[in-house]
Design a protein around this motif. Structure first.
Motif, PDB file in Angstrom:
ATOM      1  N   PRO A   1     -41.114 -29.754  22.125  1.00  0.00           N
ATOM      2  CA  PRO A   1     -42.134 -29.017  21.270  1.00  0.00           C
ATOM      3  C   PRO A   1     -41.280 -28.238  20.133  1.00  0.00           C
ATOM      4  CG  PRO A   1     -42.622 -28.355  23.408  1.00  0.00           C
ATOM      5  CD  PRO A   1     -41.343 -29.240  23.656  1.00  0.00           C
TER       6      PRO A   1
ATOM      7  N   GLU B   1     -39.677 -31.399  15.608  1.00  0.00           N
ATOM      8  CA  GLU B   1     -39.865 -32.802  15.325  1.00  0.00           C
ATOM      9  C   GLU B   1     -38.907 -32.813  14.004  1.00  0.00           C
ATOM     10  OE1 GLU B   1     -43.657 -31.144  17.158  1.00  0.00           O
ATOM     11  OE2 GLU B   1     -42.225 -30.444  15.706  1.00  0.00           O
TER      12      GLU B   1
ATOM     13  N   SER C   1     -44.748 -32.921  18.467  1.00  0.00           N
ATOM     14  CA  SER C   1     -43.930 -33.724  19.358  1.00  0.00           C
ATOM     15  C   SER C   1     -43.785 -35.103  19.181  1.00  0.00           C
ATOM     16  CB  SER C   1     -44.213 -33.363  20.857  1.00  0.00           C
ATOM     17  OG  SER C   1     -44.289 -32.046  21.116  1.00  0.00           O
TER      18      SER C   1
END
Length: 157
Positions: free
Chosen positions: A10, A13, A52
């Motif tokens: 989480p 990215e 994610s």
């Protein structure tokens, strides 16, 4: 070469995308600008469109290279094989993100279950079904994309 979908830890990215590019892997992490509101202020933040997930383009035999990057968890699988995204689907996402931006929306006589076509913004010309209408936002189902989006509104008439 094919586009694959990577699942990341989480909120990693953008960092994962940068690190993958550094080792020579073609990466696409679609970014949107969201307005977050706290009690005392509003702030525009650039966040990933798909939480994610990042898209990578590489040859099948080089798939294990991505695990050298911190934050990469696994590939997204479909029917027991790594999910492959077609070039056309990546191009559609890019087109939407380059399109018109909508700062505010207005709900006029719409109710749950209504079918609409989005007239402008990121999802221009996409068919949608209204899932929920609230005082400040509305949820839309985009069947073609298989996802739900939230639209913030100015006022409900």
């Amino acid at each position: 070469m094919s586009w694959f979908v990577l699942y990341t830890k989480p909120r990693t990215e953008k960092r994962v995308a940068e690190d993958l590019e550094k080792i020579g892997i073609k990466v696409y992490c679609p970014i949107i600008t969201e307005v977050k509101q706290w009690k005392d202020r509003k702030k525009k933040l650039k966040t990933p469109l798909f939480k994610s997930y990042v898209f990578i383009k590489l040859e099948e035999k080089k798939r294990n290279q991505v695990f050298d990057v911190p934050g990469v968890v696994r590939y997204l699988f479909w029917l027991g094989k790594p999910a492959i995204v077609r070039n056309e689907e990546i191009e559609v996402i890019q087109k939407w993100l380059e399109g018109d931006k909508v700062e505010d929306a207005k709900i006029e006589h719409l109710s749950e279950g209504d079918k609409i076509v989005i007239k402008n913004g990121v999802f221009k010309d996409e068919a949608a079904i209204i899932r929920e209408v609230g005082k400040r936002k509305m949820r839309l189902i985009l069947p073609k994309l298989g996802c739900t989006v939230e639209v913030l509104t100015k006022e409900v008439v």
